[in-house]
Design a protein around this motif. Structure first.
Motif, PDB file in Angstrom:
ATOM      1  N   THR A 166      -4.177  15.089 -19.258  1.00 34.65           N
ATOM      2  CA  THR A 166      -4.722  13.726 -19.196  1.00 34.65           C
ATOM      3  C   THR A 166      -3.609  12.694 -19.263  1.00 34.65           C
ATOM      4  N   ALA A 167      -2.638  12.934 -20.132  1.00 32.54           N
ATOM      5  CA  ALA A 167      -1.510  12.003 -20.266  1.00 32.54           C
ATOM      6  C   ALA A 167      -0.686  11.947 -18.983  1.00 32.54           C
ATOM      7  N   ILE A 168      -0.509  13.125 -18.375  1.00 31.85           N
ATOM      8  CA  ILE A 168       0.264  13.170 -17.104  1.00 31.85           C
ATOM      9  C   ILE A 168      -0.469  12.405 -16.013  1.00 31.85           C
ATOM     10  N   LYS A 169      -1.818  12.608 -15.941  1.00 29.94           N
ATOM     11  CA  LYS A 169      -2.611  11.899 -14.921  1.00 29.94           C
ATOM     12  C   LYS A 169      -2.535  10.392 -15.115  1.00 29.94           C
ATOM     13  N   LYS A 170      -2.652   9.971 -16.408  1.00 30.97           N
ATOM     14  CA  LYS A 170      -2.546   8.543 -16.678  1.00 30.97           C
ATOM     15  C   LYS A 170      -1.176   8.012 -16.264  1.00 30.97           C
ATOM     16  N   GLY A 171      -0.135   8.795 -16.532  1.00 31.24           N
ATOM     17  CA  GLY A 171       1.213   8.388 -16.144  1.00 31.24           C
ATOM     18  C   GLY A 171       1.358   8.270 -14.635  1.00 31.24           C
ATOM     19  N   LYS A 172       0.774   9.269 -13.934  1.00 33.17           N
ATOM     20  CA  LYS A 172       0.846   9.234 -12.465  1.00 33.17           C
ATOM     21  C   LYS A 172       0.108   8.029 -11.907  1.00 33.17           C
ATOM     22  N   ARG A 173      -1.126   7.786 -12.471  1.00 28.72           N
ATOM     23  CA  ARG A 173      -1.898   6.637 -11.984  1.00 28.72           C
ATOM     24  C   ARG A 173      -1.145   5.339 -12.225  1.00 28.72           C
ATOM     25  N   LYS A 174      -0.541   5.250 -13.428  1.00 29.79           N
ATOM     26  CA  LYS A 174       0.219   4.048 -13.747  1.00 29.79           C
ATOM     27  C   LYS A 174       1.407   3.883 -12.796  1.00 29.79           C
ATOM     28  N   SER A 175       2.079   5.016 -12.506  1.00 30.79           N
ATOM     29  CA  SER A 175       3.222   4.958 -11.578  1.00 30.79           C
ATOM     30  C   SER A 175       2.781   4.541 -10.187  1.00 30.79           C
ATOM     31  N   ILE A 176       1.634   5.129  -9.732  1.00 26.54           N
ATOM     32  CA  ILE A 176       1.121   4.799  -8.396  1.00 26.54           C
ATOM     33  C   ILE A 176       0.739   3.328  -8.314  1.00 26.54           C
ATOM     34  N   LEU A 177       0.031   2.862  -9.367  1.00 30.45           N
ATOM     35  CA  LEU A 177      -0.366   1.459  -9.380  1.00 30.45           C
ATOM     36  C   LEU A 177       0.851   0.538  -9.387  1.00 30.45           C
ATOM     37  N   THR A 178       1.874   0.952 -10.151  1.00 23.89           N
ATOM     38  CA  THR A 178       3.104   0.158 -10.189  1.00 23.89           C
ATOM     39  C   THR A 178       3.766   0.111  -8.815  1.00 23.89           C
ATOM     40  N   VAL A 179       3.840   1.297  -8.149  1.00 22.11           N
ATOM     41  CA  VAL A 179       4.441   1.363  -6.809  1.00 22.11           C
ATOM     42  C   VAL A 179       3.655   0.517  -5.820  1.00 22.11           C
ATOM     43  N   VAL A 180       2.301   0.635  -5.863  1.00 21.51           N
ATOM     44  CA  VAL A 180       1.457  -0.143  -4.956  1.00 21.51           C
ATOM     45  C   VAL A 180       1.636  -1.633  -5.198  1.00 21.51           C
ATOM     46  N   PHE A 181       1.633  -2.020  -6.488  1.00 23.44           N
ATOM     47  CA  PHE A 181       1.786  -3.433  -6.827  1.00 23.44           C
ATOM     48  C   PHE A 181       3.138  -3.971  -6.351  1.00 23.44           C
ATOM     49  N   VAL A 182       4.198  -3.217  -6.667  1.00 25.34           N
ATOM     50  CA  VAL A 182       5.541  -3.651  -6.244  1.00 25.34           C
ATOM     51  C   VAL A 182       5.642  -3.703  -4.720  1.00 25.34           C
ATOM     52  N   SER A 183       5.064  -2.672  -4.040  1.00 24.03           N
ATOM     53  CA  SER A 183       5.086  -2.638  -2.578  1.00 24.03           C
ATOM     54  C   SER A 183       4.350  -3.839  -1.992  1.00 24.03           C
ATOM     55  N   ALA A 184       3.196  -4.179  -2.602  1.00 21.76           N
ATOM     56  CA  ALA A 184       2.430  -5.323  -2.121  1.00 21.76           C
ATOM     57  C   ALA A 184       3.230  -6.612  -2.285  1.00 21.76           C
ATOM     58  N   ILE A 185       3.882  -6.759  -3.452  1.00 17.27           N
ATOM     59  CA  ILE A 185       4.708  -7.947  -3.686  1.00 17.27           C
ATOM     60  C   ILE A 185       5.838  -8.016  -2.667  1.00 17.27           C
ATOM     61  N   VAL A 186       6.509  -6.878  -2.446  1.00 16.95           N
ATOM     62  CA  VAL A 186       7.616  -6.830  -1.480  1.00 16.95           C
ATOM     63  C   VAL A 186       7.111  -7.140  -0.076  1.00 16.95           C
ATOM     64  N   PHE A 187       5.948  -6.544   0.298  1.00 14.34           N
ATOM     65  CA  PHE A 187       5.375  -6.762   1.633  1.00 14.34           C
ATOM     66  C   PHE A 187       5.053  -8.232   1.854  1.00 14.34           C
ATOM     67  N   VAL A 188       4.380  -8.835   0.883  1.00 10.18           N
ATOM     68  CA  VAL A 188       4.029 -10.255   0.998  1.00 10.18           C
ATOM     69  C   VAL A 188       5.283 -11.120   1.055  1.00 10.18           C
ATOM     70  N   SER A 189       6.254 -10.799   0.190  1.00 12.07           N
ATOM     71  CA  SER A 189       7.495 -11.575   0.160  1.00 12.07           C
ATOM     72  C   SER A 189       8.243 -11.482   1.486  1.00 12.07           C
ATOM     73  N   LEU A 190       8.331 -10.252   2.025  1.00 14.14           N
ATOM     74  CA  LEU A 190       9.026 -10.066   3.295  1.00 14.14           C
ATOM     75  C   LEU A 190       8.313 -10.801   4.421  1.00 14.14           C
ATOM     76  N   ASN A 191       6.977 -10.795   4.400  1.00 14.12           N
ATOM     77  CA  ASN A 191       6.226 -11.509   5.438  1.00 14.12           C
ATOM     78  C   ASN A 191       6.425 -13.014   5.333  1.00 14.12           C
ATOM     79  N   ILE A 192       6.480 -13.502   4.101  1.00 12.04           N
ATOM     80  CA  ILE A 192       6.736 -14.926   3.913  1.00 12.04           C
ATOM     81  C   ILE A 192       8.119 -15.291   4.441  1.00 12.04           C
ATOM     82  N   VAL A 193       9.114 -14.452   4.079  1.00  3.76           N
ATOM     83  CA  VAL A 193      10.481 -14.686   4.556  1.00  3.76           C
ATOM     84  C   VAL A 193      10.540 -14.590   6.081  1.00  3.76           C
ATOM     85  N   ASN A 194       9.870 -13.572   6.646  1.00  2.00           N
ATOM     86  CA  ASN A 194       9.879 -13.385   8.093  1.00  2.00           C
ATOM     87  C   ASN A 194       9.212 -14.554   8.807  1.00  2.00           C
ATOM     88  N   PHE A 195       8.074 -15.017   8.263  1.00  2.00           N
ATOM     89  CA  PHE A 195       7.383 -16.144   8.891  1.00  2.00           C
ATOM     90  C   PHE A 195       8.210 -17.418   8.810  1.00  2.00           C
TER      91      PHE A 195
END
Length: 313
Positions: A16-45
């Motif tokens: 259970t602890a490992i699953k929670k860690g994985k979910r947290k890592s995935i959510l962190t990666v998704v969140f960071v990726s979304a921030i990077v994606f939005v930031s890059l699009n803003i810069v590109n635009f």
């Protein structure tokens, strides 16, 4: 020895602890990726908008300088990575209305988009039996100019041009003078409301090249083509006493802004010349046969060339 916590050996809790860690890592990666994606699009635009506006000003300046009474009337931009591509239309003011004369494209930005286009210009009289005219996409002839400080083997004569004109149609006519004139020296005391002035932006090396070509090449191809003649227009009647300070200042600004390196070199010459000392080599005028005939017959007109023709309505 102290008691050992049995929870650390509970397999279910570990999973259970490992699953929670994985979910947290995935959510962190998704969140960071979304921030990077939005930031890059803003810069590109932002980069796209900046380079798009800059390129439009440069290309519109190029068109206004090298196409008498021409301007970019429409652009459609395609977004790329830190840049893009613009499809644009060039229109020409023909006194009573404007018409699209050609379409083209330009790329802009740090990483311009890649595309392939094909096309071919038209010309006639390649055998030297007649003038080697070139044509715009809409079928109008490109204007021809003859520098007064160059001796040509043959000139386009005004009488021939007047004979081609008939009816009440509006004609675009390029007129080359017998010598460079400052505005106050021009023996044309009133010009039509829409007049384009061909300005002497050429240096000594360019004149030597023109003279050599005029001497060595066939007469049918030795003239200055429309895109190599630079100038500016007025939209009100021009009298010999009127100053062209505003129009000339805008002309200098366009030379400095244009995408063409040759235009920027011309600015290096013209920036220290004021409007009173500017040399005019010819004009482009618009009107019916009756409105233009007297100007075409004036003794200072060395050569003439017909461009666009439209119905007078």
């Amino acid at each position: 020895m102290g008691e050992i916590n049995e929870d650390i050996f509970d397999e279910k809790k570990i999973k259970t602890a490992i699953k929670k860690g994985k979910r947290k890592s995935i959510l962190t990666v998704v969140f960071v990726s979304a921030i990077v994606f939005v930031s890059l699009n803003i810069v590109n635009f932002a980069a796209y908008a900046y380079f798009s506006q800059k390129a439009f000003k440069q290309w519109d300046a190029y068109v206004r300088l090298s196409t008498p009474n021409g301007y970019i009337s429409e652009t459609v931009d395609t977004n790329g990575i830190l840049g893009g591509e613009a499809q644009y239309k060039v229109s020409k003011d023909m006194k009573i209305k404007s018409l699209v004369i050609e379409q083209n494209q330009y790329k802009f930005g740090m990483i311009p988009s890649t595309s392939i286009s094909r096309g071919a210009g038209g010309s006639i009289a390649i055998t030297g039996e007649d003038w080697q005219n070139t044509y715009k996409e809409n079928g109008w002839r490109d204007l021809m100019f003859f520098h007064p400080n160059v001796t040509y083997q043959k000139y386009k004569k005004g009488e021939d041009l007047i004979n081609q004109m008939s009816g009440d149609r509006i004609y675009e006519v390029a007129l080359s003078f017998d010598k460079p004139y400052k505005q106050r020296e021009l023996p044309l005391y009133e010009l039509p409301a829409l007049t384009w002035f061909w300005v002497n932006t050429y240096n000594g090396n360019q004149l030597e090249t023109f003279q050599r070509e005029a001497k060595e090449n066939d007469w049918s191809s030795t003239f200055i083509r429309e895109h190599d003649a630079l100038g500016f227009s007025t939209n009100s009647p021009v009298f010999s006493t009127i100053q062209l300070d505003h129009e000339y200042k805008e002309f200098q600004n366009l030379l400095q802004t244009s995408v063409s390196q040759d235009h920027r070199k011309a600015y290096g010459k013209m920036k220290n010349i004021d409007s009173d000392d500017m040399e005019i080599l010819g004009i482009v005028i618009y009107g019916t046969k009756d409105e233009l005939a007297d100007i075409i017959k004036n003794p200072i007109i060395k050569a003439s060339s017909l461009g666009g023709v439209i119905d007078n309505y």
